[in-house]
Scaffold this motif. Structure first.
Motif, short mmCIF file in Angstrom:
data_model
loop_
_atom_site.label_atom_id
_atom_site.label_comp_id
_atom_site.label_asym_id
_atom_site.label_seq_id
_atom_site.Cartn_x
_atom_site.Cartn_y
_atom_site.Cartn_z
N ASP A 193 1.31 7.15 29.06
CA ASP A 193 2.44 7.12 28.14
C ASP A 193 3.70 6.80 28.93
N GLU A 427 -2.73 16.85 32.51
CA GLU A 427 -3.53 16.86 31.28
C GLU A 427 -4.87 16.18 31.44
N TYR A 492 2.86 18.01 18.04
CA TYR A 492 1.52 17.47 17.77
C TYR A 492 0.67 18.51 17.06
N LYS A 583 11.61 11.75 23.47
CA LYS A 583 11.68 13.21 23.69
C LYS A 583 12.79 13.60 24.67
C1 GCB Z 1 2.24 14.69 27.40
C2 GCB Z 1 2.18 13.84 28.62
C3 GCB Z 1 3.40 12.97 28.75
C4 GCB Z 1 3.73 12.35 27.40
C5 GCB Z 1 4.07 13.48 26.43
C6 GCB Z 1 4.37 12.98 25.01
O1 GCB Z 1 1.59 15.68 27.31
O2 GCB Z 1 1.98 14.58 29.78
O3 GCB Z 1 3.17 11.99 29.71
O4 GCB Z 1 4.76 11.42 27.46
O5 GCB Z 1 2.98 14.34 26.35
O6 GCB Z 1 5.50 12.63 24.75
O7 GCB Z 1 3.46 12.96 24.21
#
Ligand code: GCB
Length: 609
Positions: A193, A427, A492, A583
């Motif tokens: 991501d 993760e 989420y 975020k």
């Molecule tokens: C996570 C990841 C991170 C993502 C984030 C998201 O858990 O570690 O790399 O960017 O979530 O924004 O979903």
């Protein structure tokens, strides 16, 4: 028995594939000739400059054809057929990613060739020279004056090649074939991501050193005795064995002579008195001077201890709460790969404005300026390698690659007081093959550097199947010193109000540092707190999450996701995301969102406790 032999052989082969020539350290305090600036480039999606039409690599030919781009050939007369010309090709700035310098390369993933011509006059006869790259994403083949120097894999760590005797006074050329194609067995793998910025993303320099020089060193406070400095100094060169080295720390009135062994390594043990211990409140750095014959190297090093006791994190004998934030290596006011000291300073200053004493540098090693500034500004650091999501756990080459990236970052940063945690992964699924992979990484990390803590951003799960009671039942939790996990309740997983219903049952007696939580918000988009992507939603999520997490008894810190919006091709919602993960507490243009103030108030209150 035979099978074991074959497996060991294969493992050694893949380690050899990734092991680089020994890395130079602390190049920023050595005399260098910078090769930054404009480099000519050729985009080569078919790798036409690398393979002939039978798909055989030119650099395996005894006398490479002039068609090989690394030959940087010029048409000698009008009859000669040559289908490339670097000098007539456009240029890109180095350091920098290629994606944000030319519109047509924005989504380009593949091979691109760089060329730089330069003159070089050695400062002193008999000195040695190295070509040093701060980082190239992802795979680099490097050539000097038409000859291959070597390759490097991994987009975020430094590497170098010795070029002594290979440089001319005039008209040298370096050609680098950079390939940033993602692949399943790469580290990181296909799926991330964040944006896969390609190119020579950090400084390139020619570093000149004495014939026998200081290759590597560690001078740190003994974790078991805070009145003693320990470590080693390693020399490289023909006169490295049995050589006298002097370590001088003027402020501590230290001038100590040590002698290298037959391999050119000297152990450091220096008793010290009245040390000002490095901490966020007093980030004191000492000038340390190492002299070995003609080579003199200076560094600024802070001395501190970091341990855990039960569920506390203990810095210099006192408990510390990590008031953190995650950061991607992307420039503060627009999306591109950062590597300047100014950008690093802005990002860390923003973290300080938020009330932070700690940052998580996600999800790969950031440029060296970040760590040196963190030392100077008094910010504790979590450093990580890009073992992210779904790595090819069973592949020996993938492991060797990950271990090599870990080796390179530890080698580069082992003298930075700010760095307190090495993170092995983010993760990753709790599978037996992953546990073996991470277990080996952790062992490697501890063997290289027993003075720092180990962690990984893990995931939470339901306790005895109950979705409202959360726990950590990952076997890697037994390995780490600091228990960290990402959790996204309210984004989420349900709405923010779910935080009121969830309780935590964490059984390990280890410090808990929440490595991520967060919600997307488009700066300036205002609505009620149930409207996704509004600042109010993100703000409410911060309020609810902080309340929920504060109930975890072992909580010793957090690093919410994330300081600033960052580019991600996974985030395409028109009008709201437009290619950005939203975020951030700061927008991609540096505007503060409402949630910024919630976290700041929480941290200000923590700092007063
Ligand atoms: C996570 C990841 C991170 C993502 C984030 C998201 O858990 O570690 O790399 O960017 O979530 O924004 O979903």
């Amino acid at each position: 028995m035979y099978k074991k032999f074959i497996l060991t052989y294969l493992l050694l082969q893949s380690i050899a594939l990734f092991a680089q020539q020994n890395l130079l350290v602390n190049v920023y305090s050595r005399p260098v000739q910078s090769l930054n600036g404009k480099w000519n480039y050729i985009v080569d999606p078919y790798e036409n400059g690398y393979y002939n039409y039978r798909y055989e690599p030119f650099d395996k030919q005894e006398k490479p054809s002039k068609s090989a781009f690394f030959m940087n050939a010029k048409q000698e007369d009008k009859t000669e057929l040559l289908e490339y010309n670097f000098d007539k090709s456009p240029t890109l700035n180095v350091p920098g990613d290629w994606n944000t310098q030319t519109d047509s390369l924005f989504f380009y993933e593949g091979t691109l060739w760089y060329k730089k011509s330069f003159d070089y006059v050695s400062k002193k006869e008999g000195n040695r020279a190295f070509l040093y790259f701060g980082a190239v994403n992802y795979h680099a083949d490097v050539y000097l004056n038409g000859k291959k120097l070597g390759t490097h894999t991994g987009g975020f760590t430094p590497f170098n090649f010795e070029v002594t005797g290979k440089l001319k006074d005039k008209d040298n050329f370096v050609v680098v074939k950079v390939d940033n194609k993602r692949c399943k067995e790469c580290v990181p793998t296909l799926n991330t991501d964040w944006f896969n910025y390609g190119g020579i993303t950090r400084d390139v320099q020619l570093v000149e050193v004495a014939a026998t020089f200081i290759r590597e060193y560690e001078i740190q406070l003994n974790p078991k005795n805070n009145k003693q400095l320990t470590g080693f100094i390693k020399l490289d060169g023909q006169a490295a064995a049995n050589k006298k080295i002097t370590v001088t720390i003027p402020e501590l009135k230290i001038k100590k002579q040590i002698t290298t062994d037959g391999d050119g390594t000297a152990q450091v043990t220096i008793d010290v008195k009245n040390v000002k211990y490095w901490s966020p409140e007093n980030p004191h750095l000492y000038n340390v001077l190492i002299t070995a014959g003609d080579d003199v190297l200076s560094d600024k090093i802070g001395f501190r201890t970091i341990t855990t006791k039960g569920h506390n994190i203990v810095l210099n004998g006192k408990n510390v709460f990590l008031r953190g934030i995650c950061i991607h290596e992307e420039s503060p006011n627009n999306g591109k790969r950062v590597s300047t000291i100014e950008d690093a300073r802005t990002l860390l200053t923003w973290a300080k404005d938020l009330g932070c004493n700690y940052v998580r540098l996600a999800h790969y090693p950031h440029n060296e300026h970040m760590l040196r500034l963190a030392d100077e500004m008094g910010i504790l650091v979590w450093e990580e390698i890009p073992v992210y999501w779904t790595i090819d756990w069973k592949n020996a080459d993938t492991y060797a690659n990950a271990e090599n990236q870990l080796t390179e970052v530890i080698t580069r940063d082992r003298n930075r007081a700010s760095v307190i945690i090495w993170s092995m992964a983010n993760e990753t699924p709790s599978l037996p093959e992953r546990n073996t992979f991470l277990g080996k990484l952790a062992k490697h990390s501890r063997s290289m550097d027993p003075t720092r803590l180990i962690s990984a951003a893990m995931e939470q799960s339901n306790y005895e199947g109950n979705p409202l009671v959360k726990t950590i039942d990952d076997p890697f939790a037994d390995v780490v010193d600091v228990l960290s996990f990402n959790q996204y309740i309210g984004w989420y997983d349900g709405l923010p109000e779910k935080c009121n219903e969830v309780t935590w049952k964490i059984t390990q007696d280890k410090p808990v540092v929440i490595s991520e939580f967060g919600a997307d918000a488009k700066a300036g988009y205002h609505a009620d707190k149930l409207t996704r992507f509004s600042e109010e939603y993100q703000e409410d999520l911060y309020v609810q999450t902080l309340k929920m997490l504060s109930k975890i008894e072992q909580l010793q810190g957090l690093s919410p996701w994330i300081l600033k919006d960052f580019r991600s091709p996974r985030r395409q919602l028109p009008g709201l995301q437009d290619g950005w993960n939203r975020k951030g507490l700061y927008s991609d243009k540096g505007e503060k969102k409402k949630a910024f103030y919630i976290l700041k108030a929480f941290y200000d209150a923590k700092a007063k406790q």
